[in-house]
Design a protein around this motif. Sequence first.
Motif: not given
Length: 209
Positions: A127-132
């Motif tokens: 989820p962090v990668i997707l948000r970034k």
Amino acid sequence: MAGMAQVRPYRGIEAAERLDERRRRLVEAGLDLLGGDSAETDLTVRAVCSRAGLTARYFYESFTDKDEFVVAVFDAAVADVAATTQAAVAASPPAGQGRAGIANLVRIVSTDSRMGRVLFDVRMSNPVILRKRSDLGGIFAFLLAQHLASALRRDQTGRSNAAVHFVVGGVGQTISAWLAGEVDLSQEQLVDQLAAILGALDDPGLYFD
């Protein structure tokens, strides 16, 4: 000051340099795990430290938690791409700058598959990668819209904003599909195709009646 502890160099290496080197090793380990052939679905501090050859205390020396660590891995990948792409564009004549930027991006993700997966792989679930990625896409769209407004010497319109968002998303999806083997083009052919699409953005008829 007499009351302050002094951190001595270890084997001639200053403390700040050792910290930077440990952080670099951790980030590199994170890129291996997040962007590897068998990418970690549940990234753990233990896995990162094992890969980097460091203990957990060194992880928490640089990062408060896993989310902050993943942000650092993603930002490091983006910084590398941005620096080399800016250099490639600056070294090219104006007419060839768009192609130079695309060529450098494709070269990087082709040479280092980890970078391609972290930046573009649609199967990535972290989820962090997707948000970034979402944040980065918005920044790219903003910069491209500014570039078009400057190049065409016209104010931005709803049509121009729609076009740049379409292009930013489309380029990312195309590179992802190419890396996955779903687009049957050579590296040079892919660069030619993407450069041609970006070149078509210079047509004012796309944005103005």
